[in-house]
Design a protein around this motif. Sequence first.
Motif, PDB file in Angstrom:
ATOM      1  N   ASP A 262       0.942  -1.219  -0.050  1.00 18.81           N
ATOM      2  CA  ASP A 262      -0.197   0.016   0.004  1.00 18.81           C
ATOM      3  C   ASP A 262       0.935   1.268   0.020  1.00 18.81           C
ATOM      4  OD1 ASP A 262      -2.269  -1.670  -0.047  1.00 18.81           O
ATOM      5  OD2 ASP A 262      -2.496  -1.410   2.148  1.00 18.81           O
ATOM      6  N   LYS A 263       2.022   1.164   0.690  1.00 27.26           N
ATOM      7  CA  LYS A 263       2.684   2.440   0.913  1.00 27.26           C
ATOM      8  C   LYS A 263       3.609   2.716  -0.369  1.00 27.26           C
ATOM      9  CE  LYS A 263       6.918   4.224   3.342  1.00 27.26           C
ATOM     10  NZ  LYS A 263       7.853   3.579   4.376  1.00 27.26           N
ATOM     11  N   TYR A 264       3.950   1.584  -1.422  1.00 26.73           N
ATOM     12  CA  TYR A 264       4.723   1.864  -2.614  1.00 26.73           C
ATOM     13  C   TYR A 264       3.662   1.623  -3.813  1.00 26.73           C
ATOM     14  CZ  TYR A 264       8.802   2.282   0.172  1.00 26.73           C
ATOM     15  OH  TYR A 264       9.857   2.644   1.137  1.00 26.73           O
ATOM     16  N   GLY A 265       2.414   1.571  -3.562  1.00 23.67           N
ATOM     17  CA  GLY A 265       1.540   1.109  -4.701  1.00 23.67           C
ATOM     18  C   GLY A 265       1.805   0.007  -5.727  1.00 23.67           C
ATOM     19  N   VAL A 266       2.376  -0.951  -5.090  1.00 26.29           N
ATOM     20  CA  VAL A 266       2.655  -2.323  -5.726  1.00 26.29           C
ATOM     21  C   VAL A 266       1.780  -3.472  -5.086  1.00 26.29           C
ATOM     22  CG1 VAL A 266       4.836  -1.541  -6.723  1.00 26.29           C
ATOM     23  CG2 VAL A 266       4.585  -2.854  -4.507  1.00 26.29           C
ATOM     24  N   SER A 267       1.979  -4.459  -5.604  1.00 27.55           N
ATOM     25  CA  SER A 267       1.174  -5.606  -4.950  1.00 27.55           C
ATOM     26  C   SER A 267       2.005  -6.341  -4.105  1.00 27.55           C
ATOM     27  CB  SER A 267       0.895  -6.795  -6.144  1.00 27.55           C
ATOM     28  OG  SER A 267       2.061  -7.227  -6.592  1.00 27.55           O
ATOM     29  N   ALA A 268       1.409  -7.040  -3.270  1.00 24.00           N
ATOM     30  CA  ALA A 268       2.295  -7.696  -2.072  1.00 24.00           C
ATOM     31  C   ALA A 268       3.297  -8.645  -2.747  1.00 24.00           C
ATOM     32  CB  ALA A 268       1.317  -8.260  -1.321  1.00 24.00           C
ATOM     33  N   GLU A 269       2.864  -9.398  -3.671  1.00 20.71           N
ATOM     34  CA  GLU A 269       3.889 -10.204  -4.266  1.00 20.71           C
ATOM     35  C   GLU A 269       4.939  -9.422  -4.897  1.00 20.71           C
ATOM     36  OE1 GLU A 269       5.565 -13.773  -5.799  1.00 20.71           O
ATOM     37  OE2 GLU A 269       3.810 -13.220  -4.220  1.00 20.71           O
ATOM     38  N   ARG A 270       4.726  -8.271  -5.479  1.00 22.44           N
ATOM     39  CA  ARG A 270       6.084  -7.453  -5.825  1.00 22.44           C
ATOM     40  C   ARG A 270       7.031  -7.165  -4.590  1.00 22.44           C
ATOM     41  NH1 ARG A 270       9.986  -7.114  -9.015  1.00 22.44           N
ATOM     42  NH2 ARG A 270      10.766  -4.929  -9.605  1.00 22.44           N
ATOM     43  N   VAL A 271       6.243  -6.800  -3.628  1.00 25.54           N
ATOM     44  CA  VAL A 271       7.210  -6.604  -2.505  1.00 25.54           C
ATOM     45  C   VAL A 271       8.220  -7.909  -2.079  1.00 25.54           C
ATOM     46  CG1 VAL A 271       7.153  -6.005   0.030  1.00 25.54           C
ATOM     47  CG2 VAL A 271       5.618  -4.522  -1.722  1.00 25.54           C
ATOM     48  N   ARG A 272       7.360  -9.019  -2.151  1.00 24.58           N
ATOM     49  CA  ARG A 272       7.998 -10.074  -1.497  1.00 24.58           C
ATOM     50  C   ARG A 272       9.186 -10.540  -2.599  1.00 24.58           C
ATOM     51  NH1 ARG A 272       8.205 -15.419  -2.955  1.00 24.58           N
ATOM     52  NH2 ARG A 272       6.859 -15.108  -4.657  1.00 24.58           N
ATOM     53  N   GLN A 273       8.842 -10.302  -3.816  1.00 23.45           N
ATOM     54  CA  GLN A 273       9.913 -10.417  -4.871  1.00 23.45           C
ATOM     55  C   GLN A 273      11.055  -9.545  -4.729  1.00 23.45           C
ATOM     56  OE1 GLN A 273       7.888 -10.078  -8.483  1.00 23.45           O
ATOM     57  NE2 GLN A 273       7.094 -11.949  -8.417  1.00 23.45           N
ATOM     58  N   LEU A 274      10.904  -8.115  -4.456  1.00 17.42           N
ATOM     59  CA  LEU A 274      11.793  -7.077  -4.075  1.00 17.42           C
ATOM     60  C   LEU A 274      12.692  -7.630  -2.885  1.00 17.42           C
ATOM     61  CD1 LEU A 274      10.098  -4.244  -4.781  1.00 17.42           C
ATOM     62  CD2 LEU A 274      12.044  -5.004  -6.115  1.00 17.42           C
ATOM     63  N   GLU A 275      11.858  -8.273  -1.890  1.00 18.16           N
ATOM     64  CA  GLU A 275      12.417  -8.819  -0.623  1.00 18.16           C
ATOM     65  C   GLU A 275      13.569  -9.660  -0.728  1.00 18.16           C
ATOM     66  OE1 GLU A 275      11.179 -10.481   3.839  1.00 18.16           O
ATOM     67  OE2 GLU A 275       9.654 -10.014   2.524  1.00 18.16           O
ATOM     68  N   LYS A 276      13.199 -10.988  -1.710  1.00 13.89           N
ATOM     69  CA  LYS A 276      14.021 -12.005  -1.712  1.00 13.89           C
ATOM     70  C   LYS A 276      15.296 -11.667  -2.824  1.00 13.89           C
ATOM     71  CE  LYS A 276      12.479 -16.052  -2.833  1.00 13.89           C
ATOM     72  NZ  LYS A 276      11.773 -17.152  -3.532  1.00 13.89           N
ATOM     73  N   MET A 277      15.133 -10.683  -3.501  1.00 14.47           N
ATOM     74  CA  MET A 277      16.023 -10.375  -4.503  1.00 14.47           C
ATOM     75  C   MET A 277      17.267  -9.504  -3.841  1.00 14.47           C
ATOM     76  SD  MET A 277      13.765  -8.557  -7.609  1.00 14.47           S
ATOM     77  CE  MET A 277      15.521  -8.026  -8.149  1.00 14.47           C
ATOM     78  N   GLN A 278      17.062  -8.927  -2.822  1.00 12.46           N
ATOM     79  CA  GLN A 278      18.214  -8.188  -2.034  1.00 12.46           C
ATOM     80  C   GLN A 278      19.138  -9.016  -1.287  1.00 12.46           C
ATOM     81  OE1 GLN A 278      17.723  -5.147  -2.753  1.00 12.46           O
ATOM     82  NE2 GLN A 278      15.665  -5.499  -3.527  1.00 12.46           N
TER      83      GLN A 278
END
Length: 278
Positions: A262-278
């Motif tokens: 909600d904070k960055y205007g993307v889906s929760a799945e996208r946040v999870r993908q960004l989290e795993k990529m780091q």
Amino acid sequence: MSRKNQSMALAITPQSGSIESYVSYVTSIDMLAAQEERELAFKLYENEDLESARKLIMSHLRFVVHIARSYSGYGLPQADLIQEGNIGLMKAVKRFNPEVGVRLVSFAVHWIKAEIHEFVLKNWRIVKVATTKAQRKLFFNLRKSKKRLGWFSNEEVSTVAETLGVSEKEVLEMESRMSNYDMAFDIGNDEDDSDSAAYSPSMYLQTNNSDLAANVEKEQYVEHTNNRLMSAIKTLDDRSQDILHSRWLDDNNKTTLQELADKYGVSAERVRQLEKMQ
């Protein structure tokens, strides 16, 4: 137990809190004349007459009190000193040989003092201060030899050593032992945390459950790893850094995937993908 024996046991064993009444009682017992003492001693020596032993002991209880009072400076209960002295008196009466021709009081003084000495040595300090014959002699004579407070001078040490027939080294060692005091092995919770805890014996014991070198190495490794992690995080963009901090580095208030979405205007799945990529 007969009333007579009960009375004897009560007289020989001073009760706690009633020393004055005990002393008053034993001093009221009549002393034996020399001839009467000799007759009773022969009855005991030749026939093992217990009534004679009782009379001999009872008539000399006042003498035990007199000796025990001379040891009051050691800070031990007077009742205990008297009781130990009474044990010595009974041992003396049992071993007394009237054929030698001396009074019982002259023979018993050694046994009475020996029992009191042993009691004092065992209870004056937690750790026994005198074990050898020379140390025992020093322990009971050192206070009498002191003419002032404080440590002995070299001249006084030489005088005491010569008088008691011991070495100067033994005099100095016993003086040091008697000047020390007992300390609790472990400082309790009621103690302050100032200097007393630092001198607790438990603080100087080695523990096998901990390796100092290994602990230092582990602390340095953790510090080095944390520094590298923080350096790597700083290379990321602001959004990625915020996601990592919110999801993994903030122990007090972890953020959910949906809140970040909600904070960055993307889906929760996208946040999870960004989290795993780091």
